[in-house]
Scaffold this active site. Structure first.
Site, PDB file in Angstrom:
ATOM      1  N   LYS A  74      12.132  -5.483  -0.095  1.00 18.95           N
ATOM      2  CA  LYS A  74      11.635  -4.501  -1.081  1.00 18.95           C
ATOM      3  C   LYS A  74      12.614  -4.121  -1.892  1.00 18.95           C
ATOM      4  CE  LYS A  74       7.863  -1.488  -0.735  1.00 18.95           C
ATOM      5  NZ  LYS A  74       7.093  -0.203   0.237  1.00 18.95           N
TER       6      LYS A  74
HETATM    7  C1  E4P Z   1       4.137   1.117  -1.219  1.00 20.23           C
HETATM    8  O1  E4P Z   1       4.752  -0.078  -0.627  1.00 20.23           O
HETATM    9  C2  E4P Z   1       4.382   2.290  -0.763  1.00 20.23           C
HETATM   10  O2  E4P Z   1       5.082   2.332   0.463  1.00 20.23           O
HETATM   11  C3  E4P Z   1       3.333   3.400  -0.924  1.00 20.23           C
HETATM   12  O3  E4P Z   1       2.218   2.694  -1.034  1.00 20.23           O
HETATM   13  C4  E4P Z   1       3.564   4.508  -1.684  1.00 20.23           C
HETATM   14  O4  E4P Z   1       2.636   5.199  -1.556  1.00 20.23           O
HETATM   15  P1  E4P Z   1       2.798   6.815  -1.715  1.00 20.23           P
HETATM   16  O5  E4P Z   1       2.360   7.164  -3.002  1.00 20.23           O
HETATM   17  O6  E4P Z   1       1.158   7.404  -0.987  1.00 20.23           O
HETATM   18  O7  E4P Z   1       3.647   7.320  -1.062  1.00 20.23           O
END
Ligand code: E4P
Length: 218
Positions: free
Chosen positions: A83
């Protein structure tokens, strides 16, 4: 549509994985922080537990740092997806990793332009954060519609991974649009399983069963 769990919580991952409804996992530094355990051992365990893609995020903000981290992360297992944040240095890392055959998930996507560029650089997935857009008064689902349409128009091979999902309706909308993947916090997956009529229906069946004359039960 594939369903990924957006968590680093091993107990939740085990619970839903046993139901056969988890296609992959996404994690991030905040989710790992919440677990109060060694992030590396948690990441290794998730990668072992889950057969599908597991996104593990780099911490570096320079392309060389990201690439070095990526090389370490992919050693955890064949299913690791690295990522990478949507910043210029991140795009350099994505391109280099693509050339090496390492899959990437470009995270923190908030516009269709960012998604186009991440895809061009060679991202396997883009992660638009719809809940965080909703939070600031912009409709996150509009972005999903745009990205899915653009990728289809040009046969881009990047998958749209809908992230920052806040409720079950987000999942239905993303599925109707045709996004390839949604990543959900475990509590939302739990809400998707339940329906009040299922529970009252089951209670009624079990209650009526108890009323059957014992002599009739062989
Ligand atoms: C995606 O890969 C992220 O980990 C995640 O969806 C972030 O979401 P949030 O806005 O609830 O922190």
């Amino acid at each position: 549509m594939k369903i990924f769990l957006d968590t680093a919580n091993l107990a939740s991952i085990r619970t839903y994985n046993d139901m056969g409804i988890v296609d992959g996992i996404t994690t991030n530094p905040s989710l790992l922080y919440k677990e109060k355990q060694s992030p590396e051992s948690v990441m290794r365990e998730i990668v072992e537990l889950i057969k599908g893609p597991v996104s593990l995020e780099v911490i570096g903000t320079k392309s060389e740092e990201m690439i070095t981290e990526a090389h370490k992360l992919v050693k955890f297992g064949k299913n690791v997806v690295v990522k990478i944040p949507m910043i210029p240095e991140g795009l350099i890392a994505v391109k280099r990793l693509r050339d090496e055959g390492i899959p990437t998930n470009v995270t923190l996507i908030f516009s269709a332009n960012q998604a186009i560029l991440a895809s061009k650089a060679g991202a396997s997935y883009v992660s638009p954060f719809i809940g965080r857009l909703d939070d600031i008064g912009q409709e996150g689902m509009v972005l999903i519609r745009e990205i899915v349409q653009i990728f289809r128009n040009y046969n881009f091979d990047t998958q749209t991974l809908v992230a920052s999902i806040r409720h079950p309706l987000h999942v239905i909308e993303a599925a109707k649009i045709g996004a390839e993947v949604v990543t959900l916090p475990p509590d939302i997956l739990g809400k998707m399983i339940k329906h009040p009529l299922t529970q009252t229906g089951l209670d009624l069946f079990l209650n009526d069963w108890k009323k059957i004359d014992k002599d009739l039960l062989i």
